[in-house]
Each structure stands twice: as structure tokens, then as C-alpha cells.
Scaffold this active site. Structure first.
Site, PDB file in Angstrom:
ATOM      1  N   HIS A 140       0.868  -1.185   0.000  1.00 27.34           N
ATOM      2  CA  HIS A 140       0.000   0.000   0.000  1.00 27.34           C
ATOM      3  C   HIS A 140       0.905   1.236   0.000  1.00 27.34           C
ATOM      4  CE1 HIS A 140      -2.723   2.984   1.881  1.00 27.34           C
ATOM      5  NE2 HIS A 140      -3.712   2.215   1.488  1.00 27.34           N
ATOM      6  N   ASP A 217       3.100  -4.344   7.984  1.00 22.47           N
ATOM      7  CA  ASP A 217       1.895  -3.533   7.845  1.00 22.47           C
ATOM      8  C   ASP A 217       0.714  -4.497   8.028  1.00 22.47           C
ATOM      9  OD1 ASP A 217      -0.408  -2.427   6.838  1.00 22.47           O
ATOM     10  OD2 ASP A 217       0.505  -1.605   5.024  1.00 22.47           O
ATOM     11  N   GLN A 220      -4.555  -4.949   7.110  1.00 22.19           N
ATOM     12  CA  GLN A 220      -5.581  -5.882   6.621  1.00 22.19           C
ATOM     13  C   GLN A 220      -5.457  -7.256   7.266  1.00 22.19           C
ATOM     14  OE1 GLN A 220      -7.988  -4.770   4.888  1.00 22.19           O
ATOM     15  NE2 GLN A 220      -7.171  -2.887   4.012  1.00 22.19           N
ATOM     16  N   LYS A 243     -10.257  -0.389  10.798  1.00 18.21           N
ATOM     17  CA  LYS A 243     -10.426  -1.604   9.974  1.00 18.21           C
ATOM     18  C   LYS A 243     -10.687  -2.817  10.870  1.00 18.21           C
ATOM     19  CE  LYS A 243      -7.216   0.101   6.446  1.00 18.21           C
ATOM     20  NZ  LYS A 243      -8.071   0.635   5.406  1.00 18.21           N
ATOM     21  N   CYS A 381      -4.901   2.581  -3.584  1.00 18.04           N
ATOM     22  CA  CYS A 381      -3.662   3.094  -2.977  1.00 18.04           C
ATOM     23  C   CYS A 381      -2.525   2.080  -3.126  1.00 18.04           C
ATOM     24  CB  CYS A 381      -3.849   3.460  -1.512  1.00 18.04           C
ATOM     25  SG  CYS A 381      -5.104   4.707  -1.246  1.00 18.04           S
TER      26      CYS A 381
HETATM   27  N1  C6P Z   1      -6.344   0.657   2.956  1.00 19.02           N
HETATM   28  C1  C6P Z   1      -8.229   0.304   1.467  1.00 19.02           C
HETATM   29  O1  C6P Z   1      -9.336   0.592   1.016  1.00 19.02           O
HETATM   30  P1  C6P Z   1      -4.891   3.924   7.294  1.00 19.02           P
HETATM   31  O2  C6P Z   1      -5.464   4.775   6.214  1.00 19.02           O
HETATM   32  O3  C6P Z   1      -3.666   4.538   7.931  1.00 19.02           O
HETATM   33  O4  C6P Z   1      -5.899   3.457   8.291  1.00 19.02           O
HETATM   34  O5  C6P Z   1      -4.403   2.563   6.582  1.00 19.02           O
HETATM   35  C2  C6P Z   1      -3.515   2.621   5.510  1.00 19.02           C
HETATM   36  C3  C6P Z   1      -3.305   1.247   4.950  1.00 19.02           C
HETATM   37  C4  C6P Z   1      -2.060   0.673   5.087  1.00 19.02           C
HETATM   38  N2  C6P Z   1      -1.820  -0.579   4.652  1.00 19.02           N
HETATM   39  C5  C6P Z   1      -2.774  -1.309   4.054  1.00 19.02           C
HETATM   40  C6  C6P Z   1      -2.450  -2.703   3.618  1.00 19.02           C
HETATM   41  C7  C6P Z   1      -4.043  -0.770   3.864  1.00 19.02           C
HETATM   42  O6  C6P Z   1      -4.980  -1.505   3.267  1.00 19.02           O
HETATM   43  C8  C6P Z   1      -4.312   0.553   4.286  1.00 19.02           C
HETATM   44  C9  C6P Z   1      -5.644   1.193   4.019  1.00 19.02           C
HETATM   45  C10 C6P Z   1      -7.695   1.093   2.631  1.00 19.02           C
HETATM   46  O7  C6P Z   1      -7.562  -0.625   1.018  1.00 19.02           O
HETATM   47  C11 C6P Z   1      -7.795   2.575   2.386  1.00 19.02           C
HETATM   48  S1  C6P Z   1      -6.699   3.118   1.131  1.00 19.02           S
END
Ligand code: C6P
Length: 423
Positions: A140, A217, A220, A243, A381
Site C-alpha cells: 500500500h 503492515d 488488513q 479496519k 492506494c
Molecule cells: N487501505 C483500502 O481501502 P490507514 O489509512 O492509515 O488506516 O491505513 C492505511 C493502509 C495501510 N496498509 C494497508 C495494507 C491498507 O490496506 C491501508 C488502508 C484502505 O484498502 C484505504 S486506502
């Protein structure tokens, strides 16, 4: 009136031994009863953010109604209660991740902030010109851009572990990238686009053979898998509360105590100091050294409630249900002529990205929306990953444990309608 849901009761303190019952679980999420354009909401955008159970909403509200006060600052009753409640959540997160100590848990805004914290502190201190950072092709942007910014500043270099057409990291290729120049590996645990569950334990072992620390990371992964940072032996782990059925604006960075203690602070301000004079400031101990300013107290308490809730549902139960949904959905989607799944790894979480004929995913998403079906369309993203597959975008259905086979059927009907209208 609907029967009181077991999980809601359990979250309030009565242990539940009942089998997973998706109908009952759905009762805990008020928004799942919503209608969109007069049709029942089918929420399949859980990788973007999950819906919140009532227990989370109540925990946040309870803070403002009964405990509202700042933490770590007052000797008065409310402040002491708020501080206690806030620190209890730290311990809850410690247990949730099986971290060795509560001080290894830092509250941040989310995964993005957690990774930026490590890049700006550990990274700035330890990474110099010519050093290398290894990522994978399925990261991401949150786990690319902070490292790129660091590389630009320091003259360091990014190395990217390639993936195969199924969306699996080529482990042998990854291991070839490890050299005496490698200073850090930063990997996604579960891909937000492909759903791939990466073999992170083996990859961490390989990196540690070179004494290279690994950041995972877990944005997910935390909602789908039981994460055990000590079994994984990762050095840093990041996830977002929103999430994980918790509120927005709260997340966690786990770091091994010795690493965190040796890192300089991220932001300066209140709470992160032990003493300040104009001549010199001494910093607080971990984790407070990394929590400058008034934190998201209500959000933290909401995260604590989300963790309690998930523990009551049970990761075994929710994992089994999600895997059943994933295999049902995979079968149903692959039977649709002209639909191609992107991400068919052997180890997958319940995320289904696809392309349909030569239709643009935004058009697909717009027609599905008219049917009350919420999916995400775009590059998610993860533009370098889209480039790897030669695609500008995909349509993504991402599932949660409150989703049902009937909702997958609705998605399939919706996709047939898309083909009728746009095909
Ligand atoms: N992915 C998606 O729709 P934040 O925004 O900081 O809570 O998470 C960022 C992030 C980092 N790593 C991974 C693997 C992610 O999936 C995400 C966020 C969302 O896939 C919003 S772009």
C-alpha cells in the site's frame, strides 16, 4: 423486537460459548439494517473501513458522558479514571498482539502514522546513503511513500521483492535481495488488493539471519487473523482501529522494547517529556515518548471495546465464516463470463478484486451502488501493484464476518446487471 444478540451480551461481560451465528452478529451492527436507494445495504467495502458494533459506539459515548477528562495530567477523579481506562486498553492491545510488555504498544492515528513514525525515527537514525530497504510489489502507498521520502533524504535505495501472477511473493527472489546493505524490511502482512496472506514468519526468519529488522503492515491482517507478534518475531507491527471494527483516528504501532527505547522521539510536545528547560529537554520513557499531545482518548476506548468484541466473537469462528464466504464468492465470481479475479494466492483473506470484460471499474462500481452494493473501485492506494498487473484499476469486494452468502448472491446478481446495462 429482535432477540438480544449473544455477542452484544457477551461483550458486556458474559462469556459466550455459542457457535457463530451471522444473523445474531449482524444485530450488533445497527448500520447493516440501512437501505440505499430503497434497497438493503450490502456492505462489501470492509478493507476500506469496517462497520462498528454497538459496543464500540457505546464505549466512546460513555467516555464523553461519564469520564470526559484528559489523561496523564490531572490528579482529580475523572482524570484518574480516564487515565486508568486508557492504559487498560494498552494492556488489552498488548494481549491482543501477544506483545511481551504494554510499553511496546504506542497509540497513533492509524497504520499510516505508525509507519511514518518508524521511518522518521528508526529510519532517520539508522539508514544512511547507499543503505537498502526491501519492500514487496504489493505494498500500500502507506508502506512505500514514507520509505521513499526517507531514501530521498538519505540517499538510500528501495528494493522491491517481486510477485507471481497469482499475487504471491517470490520468496527466493526476496531472499536474494537481502545483503549486507539491507537495513530494514517493510512488508504487508495481508494485501488490501489481492487478499494474499504473506508467509511473513519465514520472511522474518530470513531477514533476521542478516540481522535486519522487519516491519509488518498489519492493516488488513489484524481484522482477519490472530496476530502473535512474538510468534512472528516481527520488530514492528502496525494496524488501524477503524479496519478492526473500532473508531477512525486510532491505531497501534507495536515495537520491540529495545528498538523503541533506542529510537529518538517522533513529535515534540506535552506528555512525551520528563523535563523541559530552554537549555535542554529530557524525554519520557516508552511508550509516552512517542505520544506527544492529548491522544485520541475516546477512540482508544472504542478500540478497546472492539478488541473485547472480537475476542467474544472469536478469531477461530470469524475466520472459519470468512473462509467459507471467500470460497463461496470465489466460486460464484469465477463462473461469471468475462470476470477475471486479480489475486488467487493459495493463502488468502476474504478480499476479491476483479476486472469485468473491458468495463471500467468505476462504471461497475456505480451500477453496483445503484443496487445498494458498496464495493471499492480504483487503484486501492497500490499503484505499483496495479502496474505489475498492467491494470489502471480493479473492482474490489472485501468481506467481513458479518457478511452473508445472500450478500454474495446479491453481488453476483449486481454484476450480471452491470453486464446487461454496460456490456
Ligand atoms: N487501505 C483500502 O481501502 P490507514 O489509512 O492509515 O488506516 O491505513 C492505511 C493502509 C495501510 N496498509 C494497508 C495494507 C491498507 O490496506 C491501508 C488502508 C484502505 O484498502 C484505504 S486506502
Amino acid at each position: 423486537m429482535a432477540a438480544a444478540p449473544e455477542v452484544a451480551k457477551a461483550a458486556a461481560g458474559t462469556p459466550s460459548r455459542h457457535a457463530f451465528d451471522v444473523g445474531r452478529v449482524r444485530e450488533d451492527f445497527p448500520i447493516l439494517k440501512a437501505q440505499v436507494y430503497g434497497k438493503p445495504l450490502v456492505y462489501l467495502d470492509n478493507a476500506a473501513t469496517t462497520q462498528k458494533p454497538r459496543a464500540v459506539l457505546e464505549a466512546e459515548q460513555r467516555f464523553y458522558l461519564e469520564q470526559c477528562s484528559n489523561v496523564h495530567r490531572g490528579v482529580h477523579h475523572l482524570s484518574e479514571r480516564a487515565t486508568q481506562a486508557y492504559e487498560n486498553v494498552r494492556t488489552k492491545v498488548q494481549r491482543f498482539l501477544n506483545a511481551a510488555e504494554a510499553r511496546e504498544i504506542i497509540f497513533v492515528r492509524g497504520t499510516t502514522e505508525a509507519i511514518n513514525l518508524v521511518a522518521n525515527t528508526y529510519g532517520r537514525k539508522n539508514i544512511q546513503a547507499g543503505d537498502e530497504i526491501i519492500l514487496s510489489a504489493m505494498e500500500h502507498h502507506s508502506n512505500i511513500v514514507p520509505w521513499q521520502m526517507l531514501c530521498e533524504e538519505k540517499g538510500a535505495v528501495l528494493r522491491v521483492a517481486p510477485i507471481n501472477d497469482e499475487g504471491e511473493i517470490l520468496r527466493a527472489e526476496f531472499e536474494k535481495l537481502l545483503t549486507p546493505r539491507t537495513r530494514l524490511v517493510a512488508l504487508v502482512h495481508v494485501s488490501n488488493v489481492l487478499g494474499t496472506i504473506n508467509p511473513v514468519r519465514q520472511m522474518i526468519e530470513a531477514a533476521h539471519r542478516w540481522n535486519v529488522p522487519v516491519l509488518l503492515d498489519g492493516a488488513q491482517a489484524a481484522p482477519h487473523l490472530k496476530v502473535d507478534v512474538r510468534a512472528l518475531d516481527c520488530d514492528f507491527y502496525a494496524f488501524s482501529g477503524h479496519k478492526l471494527y473500532g473508531p477512525t483516528g486510532i491505531g497501534v504501532l507495536y515495537g520491540k522494547a529495545a528498538l523503541l527505547a533506542a529510537m529518538p522521539p517522533y513529535q515534540g510536545g506535552g506528555d512525551m517529556i520528563s523535563s523541559v528547560s530552554f537549555a535542554k529537554t529530557l524525554y519520557n520513557v516508552i511508550p509516552y515518548k512517542f505520544e506527544a499531545g492529548t491522544p485520541n482518548i475516546a477512540g482508544t476506548l472504542g478500540l478497546g471495546a472492539a478488541i473485547d468484541y472480537l475476542n467474544q466473537v472469536g478469531f477461530d469462528a470469524l475466520g472459519t465464516h470468512e473462509q467459507e464466504l471467500l470460497s463461496y464468492a470465489t466460486g460464484a465470481l469465477t463462473r461469471i463470463p468475462g470476470l477475471r479475479l486479480i489475486g488467487t494466492a493459495k493463502e488468502k483473506a476474504a478480499v476479491l478484486s476483479f476486472v469485468l470484460d473491458d468495463l471500467h471499474p468505476h462504471d461497475v462500481g456505480t451500477v453496483l451502488d445503484q443496487e445498494g452494493i458498496a464495493v471499492r473501485t480504483g487503484h486501492h492506494c497500490a499503484q505499483p501493484l496495479m502496474d505489475r498487473f498492467g491494470l489502471p484499476a480493479t473492482t474490489r469486494a472485501s468481506l467481513a464476518f458479518y457478511n452473508t452468502k445472500e450478500e454474495i448472491d446479491a453481488l453476483v446478481r449486481g454484476i450480471h446487471k452491470v453486464k446487461e446495462i454496460l456490456g
